[in-house]
Scaffold this active site. Structure first.
Site, mmCIF file in Angstrom:
data_model
loop_
_atom_site.group_PDB
_atom_site.id
_atom_site.type_symbol
_atom_site.label_atom_id
_atom_site.label_comp_id
_atom_site.label_asym_id
_atom_site.label_seq_id
_atom_site.Cartn_x
_atom_site.Cartn_y
_atom_site.Cartn_z
ATOM 1 C CG ASP A 1 69.502 21.431 146.424
ATOM 2 O OD1 ASP A 1 70.461 21.328 147.208
ATOM 3 O OD2 ASP A 1 68.914 22.519 146.209
ATOM 4 C CE LYS B 1 74.987 21.146 151.616
ATOM 5 N NZ LYS B 1 74.069 21.578 150.547
ATOM 6 C CD GLU C 1 74.728 22.564 147.036
ATOM 7 O OE1 GLU C 1 74.955 23.731 147.384
ATOM 8 O OE2 GLU C 1 74.588 21.633 147.849
ATOM 9 C CG ASP D 1 74.207 27.920 145.508
ATOM 10 O OD1 ASP D 1 73.374 28.268 146.349
ATOM 11 O OD2 ASP D 1 74.416 26.730 145.208
#
Ligand code: AMP
Length: 608
Positions: A8, A70, A171, A193
């Protein structure tokens, strides 16, 4: 069977897991922590730091410490999100050679996948230490709402780090895999999430036969903990300016301290209702007076500052339920993922919206990595019965006359899939058409992401609208998009496999991969040198300390004088080898050094 790492790769933290004896397990890093900060720094001496060690020095080395890479991965320089990052990041962001984004650290320019690769390389190393064997295969997760360019860039990061990325998965889907692992249930699940940089919501159906089917997904790749921190920073900066007339944004170090304190306060306010932000000597006023920042922040104020951010999440949930054609009461379980879901106001908003308490059984920081490991194990072990049916998060189509976007595959279509549509020429005597393959939801083609283009030539000359061209889109289970166009009259066809652009060419990825490999060799050598150097240094210092005493005892004899002269020679050779950073030469001196050390010890401990 070959092992597969589940990674992850988060905006804030990275978590790596593996299936061991049939059980998904998180691999702790060298410090024993189950997550590693997604941070990379280069020190003044040119040393690379990754994870906690990078985070610890972020304040004093703000310009050379990269966080939240990211948020930039796979994005174009012209995107508004990049503009935003350029003005708020403490490190320098510049335009790359292909309109991509690059990061400058100590005068060296790096691509964003290279930065992510440094994190991946580190987790690969500690995972290999933990498992006591090399591992090359990995499943890496990405936000469900990432487009193909962002996915490709993440894959490139894996390649640069020396990993064979056997699958990129979403994810929230990974979270559902971990949630459903070992449970024989039939359920409709919502995975909410909210991480450090991105927000995703996915609605899935799990069935007892091991089928995980995504019904709908949506999100915002620029909505996460970083934005909550940003609100606190703005509040602190504005208040400070009002009080002292000084703009803290002009000072990168002050900004990094504010960022640190803001995140800390935010996390504390998940447990208490009031906290104090205390940053002494935050900046000098210009009259040599240091100014201090001290302000109390209550949970209520934080909630007020971030109200619209939470509302944005809820609005996306509402839209996704609509897309899934489901009512709230059809959702049987809500799973919270991502560190930000620890904020009470986020939990309350989710509980209120879905009219049910979220599930308590999963660890928000680990569930995605664990799910990636579950998927990895299933990919290499065919005996594991598990079917994962994901969807395309964005619509795919082509640009047509007037720069309009014509959708062929709507968002939330289960993959693999294929769709065709017939188009006609838009000009008289048109002999060629250019097919621009795009991804996005806007009716205006230029607001969507361009994935690739090709030209179909040799069309029959005819008045506009007479020549028919069939365009076919296909997405396979790896998410690879192939597009073909066929002149229905002549049967002439052209096709391409759309390789999303990460912003890097294949050659660049290869050369970055070689560089990353060289770095590993060099860093291994330098670690090895450091190990022998420390050992040698200790012996040298000890011998030098004992020298005067030994000299006073043995210098009277020829034998003693010879031994002292030999010892001087060994010390000098060792020092020279250490100066040259030559591990082998230092090692060569170690035996003689130890012998001298023993002899000197014997002399000084003898009663005189
Ligand atoms: P993730 O990307 O899932 O690792 O989430 C990281 C984000 O969660 C960061 O923005 C953290 O500041 C935030 N976070 C972690 N713990 C807490 C907490 N106790 N309360 C609020 N936010 C938190």
């Amino acid at each position: 069977m070959e092992r597969v790492l589940g990674i992850d790769l988060g905006t804030t933290n990275t978590c790596v897991a593996i299936v061991e004896d049939g059980v998904p397990t998180v691999i702790p890093n060298r410090g024993g922590y189950k997550t590693t900060p997604s941070m990379v720094a280069i020190t003044e001496a040119g040393k690379r730091l990754v994870g906690h060690i990078a985070k610890r020095q972020a304040i004093t080395n703000a310009e050379n410490t990269v966080y939240a890479a990211k948020r930039l991965i796979g994005r174009k320089w012209t995107s508004p999100q990049v503009k935003n990052a350029v003005s708020t990041a403490s490190y320098k962001i510049v335009e790359g050679p292909h309109g991509d984004v690059r990061i400058v650290l100590r005068d060296k320019t790096y691509s964003v996948p290279e930065m992510s690769a440094m994190i991946l390389q580190e987790v690969k190393l500690f995972a290999e230490d933990y498992l006591n064997e090399p591992v090359t295969k990995a499943v890496i997760t990405v936000p469900a709402y990432f487009n193909d360019n962002q996915r490709q860039a993440t894959k490139d990061a894996g390649t640069i780090a020396g990993l064979d990325v056997i699958r990129i998965i979403n994810e929230p889907t990974a979270a559902a895999l971990a949630y459903g692992f070992g449970k024989n249930v039939d359920k409709v699940l919502a995975v909410f999430d909210l991480g450090g940089g991105t927000f995703d919501i996915s609605i899935l159906e799990i069935s007892s036969g091991g089928v995980f089917k995504v019904i709908a997904t949506a999100g915002d790749t620029f909505l996460g903990g970083e934005d909550f921190d940003g609100r606190i920073i703005d509040w602190l900066v504005d208040g400070f300016k009002e009080q002292n007339g000084v703009d803290l944004r002009q000072d990168r170090m002050a900004l990094q301290r504010l960022k640190d304190a803001a995140e800390k306060a935010k996390c504390e306010l998940s447990g208490v209702t009031e906290t104090e932000i205390n940053l002494p000597f935050i900046i000098s006023s210009g009259r040599n007076d240091a100014l201090h920042l001290q302000r109390a922040l209550s949970r209520a104020t934080l909630e007020q500052l971030c109200e619209d951010l939470i509302e944005r999440c809820v609005e996306i949930c509402r839209q996704t339920l609509e897309d899934a054609r489901l009512d709230k009461d059809e959702i049987e379980e809500v799973v919270l993922v991502g560190g930000m879901t620890r904020m009470p106001a986020v939990q309350e908003a989710v509980t209120k919206f879905f009219a049910r308490e979220p599930c308590k059984g999963v660890h928000p920081d680990e569930v995605v990595g664990l799910g990636a490991a579950v998927q990895g194990a299933a990919l290499v072990d065919e005996s594991r019965e598990m079917i994962l049916l994901d969807v395309t998060p964005h619509a795919l189509g082509i640009m047509t006359a007037g720069s309009k976007f014509e959708e062929l595959i709507p968002k939330n279509t289960t993959v693999p899939t294929s769709r065709s549509k017939i188009f006609t020429t838009s000009r008289d005597n048109q002999t060629a058409v250019k097919i621009l393959v795009m991804q996005g939801e806007s009716e205006q083609a230029n607001e969507n992401e361009l994935l690739g283009e090709f030209i179909l030539t040799g069309l029959r000359r005819a008045p506009k609208g007479q020549v028919e061209i069939e365009v076919n889109f296909e997405i396979n289970s790896d998410g690879i998009v192939s597009v073909s166009a066929k002149d229905l009259e002549t049967g002439q066809a052209q096709s391409i496999q759309v390789t999303a652009s990460s912003g890097l060419t294949k050659d660049e990825v290869k050369s970055m991969m070689d560089k990353a490999k060289d770095f590993l060799v060099q860093s291994k050598e330098s670690d090895e040198f450091e190990g022998v150097r420390q050992e040698a240094e200790k012996l040298v210092t000890d011998i030098e300390k004992m020298f005067p005493q030994v000299e006073s005892v043995v210098a009277s004899s020829d034998f003693g004088r010879e031994a002292l002269s030999k010892a001087r020679g060994i010390l000098q050779k060792t020092r020279e080898a250490m100066d040259k950073k030559d591990a082998n030469s230092v090692k060569e001196q170690m035996e003689a050094l130890s012998r001298t050390h023993r002899m000197f010890k014997g002399v000084v401990s003898r009663p005189h």
